[in-house]
Design a protein around this motif. Structure first.
Motif, PDB file in Angstrom:
ATOM      1  N   LYS A   1      62.302 -65.780 -12.107  1.00  0.00           N
ATOM      2  CA  LYS A   1      61.362 -66.462 -12.168  1.00  0.00           C
ATOM      3  C   LYS A   1      59.732 -66.386 -13.300  1.00  0.00           C
ATOM      4  CE  LYS A   1      59.675 -65.759  -7.932  1.00  0.00           C
ATOM      5  NZ  LYS A   1      58.517 -65.878  -6.865  1.00  0.00           N
ATOM      6  N   SER A   2      60.284 -65.027 -13.902  1.00  0.00           N
ATOM      7  CA  SER A   2      59.067 -64.277 -14.984  1.00  0.00           C
ATOM      8  C   SER A   2      59.026 -64.881 -16.191  1.00  0.00           C
ATOM      9  CB  SER A   2      59.565 -62.700 -15.448  1.00  0.00           C
ATOM     10  OG  SER A   2      58.812 -62.499 -16.275  1.00  0.00           O
ATOM     11  N   GLU A   3      58.215 -65.214 -16.712  1.00  0.00           N
ATOM     12  CA  GLU A   3      57.994 -65.820 -17.823  1.00  0.00           C
ATOM     13  C   GLU A   3      58.066 -64.909 -19.262  1.00  0.00           C
ATOM     14  OE1 GLU A   3      58.027 -69.314 -18.945  1.00  0.00           O
ATOM     15  OE2 GLU A   3      58.369 -69.069 -16.811  1.00  0.00           O
ATOM     16  N   ILE A   4      57.302 -63.434 -18.713  1.00  0.00           N
ATOM     17  CA  ILE A   4      58.000 -62.593 -19.981  1.00  0.00           C
ATOM     18  C   ILE A   4      59.214 -61.251 -19.554  1.00  0.00           C
ATOM     19  CG2 ILE A   4      56.114 -60.548 -20.720  1.00  0.00           C
ATOM     20  CD1 ILE A   4      54.385 -61.560 -18.870  1.00  0.00           C
ATOM     21  N   VAL A   5      59.057 -61.455 -18.641  1.00  0.00           N
ATOM     22  CA  VAL A   5      60.742 -60.369 -18.769  1.00  0.00           C
ATOM     23  C   VAL A   5      61.964 -61.357 -18.866  1.00  0.00           C
ATOM     24  CG1 VAL A   5      62.065 -59.056 -17.437  1.00  0.00           C
ATOM     25  CG2 VAL A   5      60.470 -59.012 -17.545  1.00  0.00           C
TER      26      VAL A   5
ATOM     27  N   GLU B   1      54.906 -57.002  -5.698  1.00  0.00           N
ATOM     28  CA  GLU B   1      54.834 -57.782  -6.944  1.00  0.00           C
ATOM     29  C   GLU B   1      53.854 -57.537  -7.582  1.00  0.00           C
ATOM     30  OE1 GLU B   1      54.962 -58.054  -3.009  1.00  0.00           O
ATOM     31  OE2 GLU B   1      56.453 -59.651  -2.634  1.00  0.00           O
ATOM     32  N   GLY B   2      53.458 -56.148  -6.861  1.00  0.00           N
ATOM     33  CA  GLY B   2      51.737 -56.027  -8.091  1.00  0.00           C
ATOM     34  C   GLY B   2      52.765 -54.801  -9.336  1.00  0.00           C
ATOM     35  N   ALA B   3      53.321 -54.425  -8.395  1.00  0.00           N
ATOM     36  CA  ALA B   3      54.386 -53.524  -9.437  1.00  0.00           C
ATOM     37  C   ALA B   3      55.089 -54.480 -10.330  1.00  0.00           C
ATOM     38  CB  ALA B   3      55.446 -52.325  -8.822  1.00  0.00           C
ATOM     39  N   PHE B   4      55.464 -55.544  -9.692  1.00  0.00           N
ATOM     40  CA  PHE B   4      56.125 -56.464 -11.101  1.00  0.00           C
ATOM     41  C   PHE B   4      55.517 -57.435 -12.074  1.00  0.00           C
ATOM     42  CE2 PHE B   4      58.255 -59.986 -12.670  1.00  0.00           C
ATOM     43  CZ  PHE B   4      59.509 -59.806 -13.105  1.00  0.00           C
ATOM     44  N   LYS B   5      53.723 -57.427 -11.794  1.00  0.00           N
ATOM     45  CA  LYS B   5      53.240 -57.677 -12.906  1.00  0.00           C
ATOM     46  C   LYS B   5      52.550 -56.277 -13.823  1.00  0.00           C
ATOM     47  CE  LYS B   5      50.725 -60.969  -9.927  1.00  0.00           C
ATOM     48  NZ  LYS B   5      51.287 -62.400 -10.340  1.00  0.00           N
ATOM     49  N   PHE B   6      53.074 -54.737 -13.483  1.00  0.00           N
ATOM     50  CA  PHE B   6      52.307 -54.274 -14.249  1.00  0.00           C
ATOM     51  C   PHE B   6      53.687 -53.821 -15.303  1.00  0.00           C
ATOM     52  CE2 PHE B   6      52.169 -49.626 -15.777  1.00  0.00           C
ATOM     53  CZ  PHE B   6      51.056 -49.719 -16.111  1.00  0.00           C
ATOM     54  N   ILE B   7      54.634 -54.363 -15.216  1.00  0.00           N
ATOM     55  CA  ILE B   7      55.379 -53.910 -15.854  1.00  0.00           C
ATOM     56  C   ILE B   7      55.949 -54.943 -17.049  1.00  0.00           C
ATOM     57  CG2 ILE B   7      58.697 -54.580 -15.337  1.00  0.00           C
ATOM     58  CD1 ILE B   7      58.432 -52.649 -12.978  1.00  0.00           C
TER      59      ILE B   7
ATOM     60  N   SER C   1      70.657 -46.951  -7.901  1.00  0.00           N
ATOM     61  CA  SER C   1      71.062 -48.802  -7.696  1.00  0.00           C
ATOM     62  C   SER C   1      72.297 -48.324  -6.660  1.00  0.00           C
ATOM     63  CB  SER C   1      71.441 -49.475  -8.467  1.00  0.00           C
ATOM     64  OG  SER C   1      69.658 -49.379  -9.256  1.00  0.00           O
ATOM     65  N   GLY C   2      73.072 -47.119  -6.865  1.00  0.00           N
ATOM     66  CA  GLY C   2      74.156 -47.620  -6.030  1.00  0.00           C
ATOM     67  C   GLY C   2      74.287 -46.919  -4.964  1.00  0.00           C
ATOM     68  N   GLN C   3      72.814 -46.608  -3.984  1.00  0.00           N
ATOM     69  CA  GLN C   3      72.743 -45.537  -3.057  1.00  0.00           C
ATOM     70  C   GLN C   3      71.747 -46.741  -2.576  1.00  0.00           C
ATOM     71  OE1 GLN C   3      70.659 -41.942  -3.611  1.00  0.00           O
ATOM     72  NE2 GLN C   3      72.398 -41.298  -5.193  1.00  0.00           N
ATOM     73  N   GLY C   4      71.272 -47.558  -2.955  1.00  0.00           N
ATOM     74  CA  GLY C   4      69.759 -48.500  -2.050  1.00  0.00           C
ATOM     75  C   GLY C   4      69.088 -48.461  -1.844  1.00  0.00           C
ATOM     76  N   THR C   5      68.434 -47.314  -2.837  1.00  0.00           N
ATOM     77  CA  THR C   5      67.003 -46.840  -3.008  1.00  0.00           C
ATOM     78  C   THR C   5      66.138 -47.559  -3.797  1.00  0.00           C
ATOM     79  OG1 THR C   5      68.019 -45.413  -4.293  1.00  0.00           O
ATOM     80  CG2 THR C   5      67.836 -44.603  -2.277  1.00  0.00           C
ATOM     81  N   LEU C   6      66.155 -48.563  -4.272  1.00  0.00           N
ATOM     82  CA  LEU C   6      66.039 -48.793  -5.711  1.00  0.00           C
ATOM     83  C   LEU C   6      65.729 -51.040  -5.068  1.00  0.00           C
ATOM     84  CD1 LEU C   6      66.869 -48.329  -8.935  1.00  0.00           C
ATOM     85  CD2 LEU C   6      64.722 -46.744  -8.080  1.00  0.00           C
ATOM     86  N   THR C   7      64.372 -51.762  -5.684  1.00  0.00           N
ATOM     87  CA  THR C   7      64.403 -52.960  -5.018  1.00  0.00           C
ATOM     88  C   THR C   7      64.691 -54.123  -6.593  1.00  0.00           C
ATOM     89  OG1 THR C   7      62.566 -51.978  -3.925  1.00  0.00           O
ATOM     90  CG2 THR C   7      62.635 -54.977  -4.843  1.00  0.00           C
ATOM     91  N   ASP C   8      65.818 -54.915  -5.240  1.00  0.00           N
ATOM     92  CA  ASP C   8      66.387 -55.758  -6.572  1.00  0.00           C
ATOM     93  C   ASP C   8      65.221 -56.705  -7.360  1.00  0.00           C
ATOM     94  OD1 ASP C   8      68.090 -57.481  -8.044  1.00  0.00           O
ATOM     95  OD2 ASP C   8      69.036 -58.188  -6.075  1.00  0.00           O
ATOM     96  N   LEU C   9      65.592 -56.431  -8.534  1.00  0.00           N
ATOM     97  CA  LEU C   9      64.220 -57.191  -9.115  1.00  0.00           C
ATOM     98  C   LEU C   9      64.938 -58.628  -9.982  1.00  0.00           C
ATOM     99  CD1 LEU C   9      62.479 -54.235 -10.806  1.00  0.00           C
ATOM    100  CD2 LEU C   9      62.092 -55.468  -8.823  1.00  0.00           C
ATOM    101  N   SER C  10      66.085 -58.807  -9.067  1.00  0.00           N
ATOM    102  CA  SER C  10      66.970 -60.529  -9.653  1.00  0.00           C
ATOM    103  C   SER C  10      65.854 -61.422  -9.724  1.00  0.00           C
ATOM    104  CB  SER C  10      67.640 -60.548  -9.542  1.00  0.00           C
ATOM    105  OG  SER C  10      68.943 -59.365  -9.739  1.00  0.00           O
ATOM    106  N   PRO C  11      65.296 -61.572  -8.284  1.00  0.00           N
ATOM    107  CA  PRO C  11      63.983 -63.163  -8.270  1.00  0.00           C
ATOM    108  C   PRO C  11      63.210 -63.272  -8.177  1.00  0.00           C
ATOM    109  CG  PRO C  11      65.065 -62.247  -6.040  1.00  0.00           C
ATOM    110  CD  PRO C  11      65.374 -61.059  -7.063  1.00  0.00           C
ATOM    111  N   LEU C  12      62.522 -61.641  -8.958  1.00  0.00           N
ATOM    112  CA  LEU C  12      61.412 -61.777  -9.839  1.00  0.00           C
ATOM    113  C   LEU C  12      61.251 -62.145 -11.307  1.00  0.00           C
ATOM    114  CD1 LEU C  12      59.184 -58.621  -7.830  1.00  0.00           C
ATOM    115  CD2 LEU C  12      58.921 -61.118  -8.092  1.00  0.00           C
TER     116      LEU C  12
END
Length: 413
Positions: free
Chosen positions: A112-116, A312-318, A98-109
């Motif tokens: 909006k999530s009803e599960i996470v 988006e597909g990755a987050f759906k699997f999450i 995260s600190g190196q900026g190599t991960l996607t910020d999932l905060s917006p997803l």
């Protein structure tokens, strides 16, 4: 006549092309997943199969990466621009990426999530996926440490197995009584190997003593390390612990050579098969004058590398894997759910499940910090120096603090 045949031929080709295009449009999008779980009984396998059957928009294609290689493989993939859409990372290294900026910020997803939903997760697991106020992952599973003990040995030595040690002084007294040099039995065992596993097993003592990673030069930290050093000097703990990984400590317990041992829930499947005695679990004992319940947090986090083609597909699997019905399956292999709203009904190893789930409430994340590997290495060295007698605990920890403090001065915990 020829032109009519030509027209008819073109129409046939056009129709065929249209069918191909329609079929291509309907084909599910591939979501590539790298994970470390090589046991086919792990919940991820059933989850992948169920997800692929439940919808036709995405299809998970998984690759198993050895746990010891995941970080290296992901760094290489980031450098070459060939990252997977989804990966599982051991929780203490999430902040490094995260600190190196190599991960996607999932905060917006997540918003909006009803599960996470952040409020449904245990504090430790959720904290391990956060960095600078943003969410860079979602906990997949969690584990922590508890105290395994040999109830048969307790009875043989006149100890009540229904009253396991609750404090450090009780732990030492019981371990001392259970020690039997003639039978090569040590009273207590834990991993002090010069690796992340050693830090993982030392941190509960540090926190229970009132210490912390940013104050290793204080008396509380010394008290924690001295507690273990003194037991080793007394022969209650084997000198071999400095070279033993966690599974090797569990081996000594299952073989009857260690009466009490630190261990995680991942050991339960083989404990059930290999331990030929009455074994039980209890919460980690607390330091008598502090009464601070604490343990260390383990487990894996789903992350979406920056540059993923199907975030988006990755987050759906999450989200799919975060469903309580899926998370319930994790306990079959000793994986705790990272969420407070998931409670396994009629669990396998019910006594162990109750202990680990309660201990999870006080499990602390390592860091989070982007330079956790450097911080951990300094502490690993201090633990080894003190247990081998190379330096007194206070000196070893002061030297570690000198290495850690500049790191934390630049980027605080």
């Amino acid at each position: 006549m020829r032109s009519k045949r030509l027209s008819a031929g073109l129409l046939s080709v056009a129709a065929a092309l249209s069918l191909v295009a329609t079929t291509a449009m309907a084909a599910p999008k591939t979501v590539t997943l790298w994970h470390v779980f090589n046991l086919d009984t792990d919940m991820i396998y059933g989850g992948i199969e169920a997800f692929n059957k439940a919808q036709d928009e995405y299809r998970i294609e998984a690759r198993v990466v050895p746990a010891t290689s995941m970080v290296t493989e992901l760094i290489k993939a980031t450098a070459t621009g060939s990252v997977p859409d989804l990966a599982t990372l051991d929780n203490p290294v999430v902040a490094s990426f995260s600190g190196q900026g190599t991960l996607t910020d999932l905060s917006p997803l997540v918003a909006k999530s009803e599960i996470v939903k952040p409020g449904l997760y245990f504090e430790g697991p959720w904290a391990s996926a956060q960095w600078q106020g943003k969410t860079f992952g979602v906990p997949r599973d969690a584990n922590t440490l508890a105290l395994y003990y040999n109830a048969d040995m307790f009875r043989a030595k006149g100890l009540d197995p229904d009253k396991p040690p609750r404090t450090w002084s009780e732990l030492r007294a019981a371990a001392e009584k259970l020690r039997d040099p003639a039978k090569n039995v040590y009273g207590f065992g834990f991993s002090a190997i010069q690796a992340e596993e050693g830090v993982f097993q030392f941190l509960p003592f540090l926190t229970q003593a009132g210490g912390s990673i940013d104050k290793l030069d204080q008396p509380e930290a010394t008290a924690a390390l001295d507690f273990l050093v003194d037991m080793m000097k007394a022969g209650i703990i084997s000198k071999d612990v400095i070279n033993q990984r966690q599974y090797e400590v569990a081996n000594t317990f299952m073989a009857g050579n260690t009466a009490i041992a630190f261990g995680g829930p991942w050991e339960l499947p083989r404990m059930e098969k290999e331990a030929k005695f009455d074994w039980r679990l209890t919460l980690l004992p607390v330091k008598d004058d502090k009464n601070i319940a604490a343990s260390a947090l383990g487990g894996y986090v789903f992350v979406v590398p920056k540059g993923a083609k199907q975030p988006e597909g990755a987050f759906k699997f999450i989200e799919f894997m975060s469903d309580p019905k899926i998370l319930n399956e994790g306990w079959k292999t000793g994986r705790l759910a990272p969420r407070t709203d998931v409670k396994v009904e009629n669990p396998r190893w019910p006594q162990a499940y109750g202990i680990y789930r309660e201990q999870m409430q006080s499990a602390k994340a390592r860091g989070p910090h982007p330079q956790w590997p450097d911080i951990s290495k300094a502490l690993q060295t201090a633990i080894q120096e003190a247990l081998t007698g190379a330096k007194p605990s206070a000196q070893a920890l002061q030297d570690a603090a000198k290495k850690i403090q500049p790191i934390l001065a630049k980027t605080p915990l």
